[in-house]
Design a protein around this motif. Structure first.
Motif, PDB file in Angstrom:
ATOM      1  N   VAL A   1       0.827  -1.208   0.000  1.00  0.00           N
ATOM      2  CA  VAL A   1       0.000   0.000   0.000  1.00  0.00           C
ATOM      3  C   VAL A   1       0.862   1.259   0.000  1.00  0.00           C
ATOM      4  CG1 VAL A   1      -1.730   1.287   1.296  1.00  0.00           C
ATOM      5  CG2 VAL A   1      -1.922  -1.192   1.101  1.00  0.00           C
ATOM      6  N   LEU A   2       1.812   1.339   0.907  1.00  0.00           N
ATOM      7  CA  LEU A   2       2.640   2.554   0.960  1.00  0.00           C
ATOM      8  C   LEU A   2       3.571   2.658  -0.242  1.00  0.00           C
ATOM      9  CD1 LEU A   2       3.421   2.764   4.770  1.00  0.00           C
ATOM     10  CD2 LEU A   2       1.644   3.926   3.463  1.00  0.00           C
TER      11      LEU A   2
ATOM     12  N   ALA B   1       2.671   1.637  -3.248  1.00  0.00           N
ATOM     13  CA  ALA B   1       1.778   2.115  -4.306  1.00  0.00           C
ATOM     14  C   ALA B   1       1.483   3.602  -4.142  1.00  0.00           C
ATOM     15  CB  ALA B   1       0.479   1.314  -4.294  1.00  0.00           C
ATOM     16  N   VAL B   2       1.380   4.062  -2.892  1.00  0.00           N
ATOM     17  CA  VAL B   2       1.148   5.496  -2.664  1.00  0.00           C
ATOM     18  C   VAL B   2       2.320   6.309  -3.205  1.00  0.00           C
ATOM     19  CG1 VAL B   2       1.023   7.245  -0.841  1.00  0.00           C
ATOM     20  CG2 VAL B   2      -0.417   5.227  -0.726  1.00  0.00           C
ATOM     21  N   ASN B   3       3.541   5.862  -2.924  1.00  0.00           N
ATOM     22  CA  ASN B   3       4.711   6.575  -3.448  1.00  0.00           C
ATOM     23  C   ASN B   3       4.761   6.519  -4.975  1.00  0.00           C
ATOM     24  OD1 ASN B   3       5.892   7.664  -1.180  1.00  0.00           O
ATOM     25  ND2 ASN B   3       7.201   5.907  -0.807  1.00  0.00           N
ATOM     26  N   THR B   4       4.377   5.388  -5.547  1.00  0.00           N
ATOM     27  CA  THR B   4       4.421   5.250  -6.999  1.00  0.00           C
ATOM     28  C   THR B   4       3.342   6.087  -7.675  1.00  0.00           C
ATOM     29  OG1 THR B   4       5.317   3.021  -6.777  1.00  0.00           O
ATOM     30  CG2 THR B   4       4.325   3.593  -8.886  1.00  0.00           C
ATOM     31  N   LEU B   5       2.132   6.033  -7.140  1.00  0.00           N
ATOM     32  CA  LEU B   5       1.027   6.768  -7.764  1.00  0.00           C
ATOM     33  C   LEU B   5       1.191   8.282  -7.645  1.00  0.00           C
ATOM     34  CD1 LEU B   5      -1.984   4.537  -6.707  1.00  0.00           C
ATOM     35  CD2 LEU B   5      -0.923   4.720  -8.959  1.00  0.00           C
ATOM     36  N   THR B   6       1.826   8.748  -6.595  1.00  0.00           N
ATOM     37  CA  THR B   6       2.072  10.183  -6.463  1.00  0.00           C
ATOM     38  C   THR B   6       3.361  10.611  -7.157  1.00  0.00           C
ATOM     39  OG1 THR B   6       3.148   9.837  -4.324  1.00  0.00           O
ATOM     40  CG2 THR B   6       0.793  10.358  -4.302  1.00  0.00           C
TER      41      THR B   6
ATOM     42  N   HIS C   1      11.346   6.705  -4.161  1.00  0.00           N
ATOM     43  CA  HIS C   1      11.297   5.821  -3.000  1.00  0.00           C
ATOM     44  C   HIS C   1      12.385   6.158  -1.988  1.00  0.00           C
ATOM     45  CE1 HIS C   1       8.127   3.240  -4.494  1.00  0.00           C
ATOM     46  NE2 HIS C   1       8.689   3.309  -5.684  1.00  0.00           N
TER      47      HIS C   1
ATOM     48  N   LEU D   1       6.897  10.557  -0.312  1.00  0.00           N
ATOM     49  CA  LEU D   1       5.718  10.944   0.461  1.00  0.00           C
ATOM     50  C   LEU D   1       5.696  10.206   1.796  1.00  0.00           C
ATOM     51  CD1 LEU D   1       3.121  12.617   0.415  1.00  0.00           C
ATOM     52  CD2 LEU D   1       1.972  10.618  -0.533  1.00  0.00           C
ATOM     53  N   VAL D   2       5.993   8.916   1.765  1.00  0.00           N
ATOM     54  CA  VAL D   2       6.086   8.093   2.975  1.00  0.00           C
ATOM     55  C   VAL D   2       7.555   7.729   3.154  1.00  0.00           C
ATOM     56  CG1 VAL D   2       5.324   5.982   4.098  1.00  0.00           C
ATOM     57  CG2 VAL D   2       3.796   7.160   2.528  1.00  0.00           C
TER      58      VAL D   2
ATOM     59  N   ARG E   1       8.132   2.981   6.617  1.00  0.00           N
ATOM     60  CA  ARG E   1       7.686   1.742   5.978  1.00  0.00           C
ATOM     61  C   ARG E   1       8.413   0.543   6.563  1.00  0.00           C
ATOM     62  NH1 ARG E   1       8.173   2.167  -0.310  1.00  0.00           N
ATOM     63  NH2 ARG E   1       7.300   0.084  -0.094  1.00  0.00           N
TER      64      ARG E   1
END
Length: 94
Positions: free
Chosen positions: A25-26, A28-33, A37, A52-53, A58
């Motif tokens: 999930v986290l 994917a959040v970094n990838t989608l925004t 990494h 972002l995270v 993580r």
């Protein structure tokens, strides 16, 4: 019919959920925004882009999930075997 889940089994599922959140999930959040990494720096050492995270957050979430799984495994090893309540039936002679 499946046996009912114990409290320990539910806690182990929570550990698995923490691992999925930390990795999938986290990530994917970094990838989608479209954030990196890891922190990116220029030649002078100044940070130019941050995730972002943060990766250490993580890692701590995944580590917490693995710690829950470790405790669950130790609990299952220390727990005595459950007795079988079934009666044995001798095979019929023909």
């Amino acid at each position: 019919m499946q046996p009912r889940k114990s409290t320990a089994d539910l806690i182990a599922m929570l550990g698995g959920g923490l691992i999925v959140v930390g990795v999938v999930v986290l990530g994917a959040v970094n990838t989608l925004t479209q954030n990196p990494h890891l922190e990116q720096t220029n030649d002078a050492g100044a940070v130019t882009a941050e995730p972002l995270v943060p990766p250490d957050l993580r890692a701590y979430i995944v580590l917490a999930g693995l710690a829950v799984w470790l405790c669950y495994g130790v609990y299952k090893l220390a727990q005595p075997a459950e007795p079988i309540d079934r009666q044995r039936v001798a095979p019929a002679d023909d």
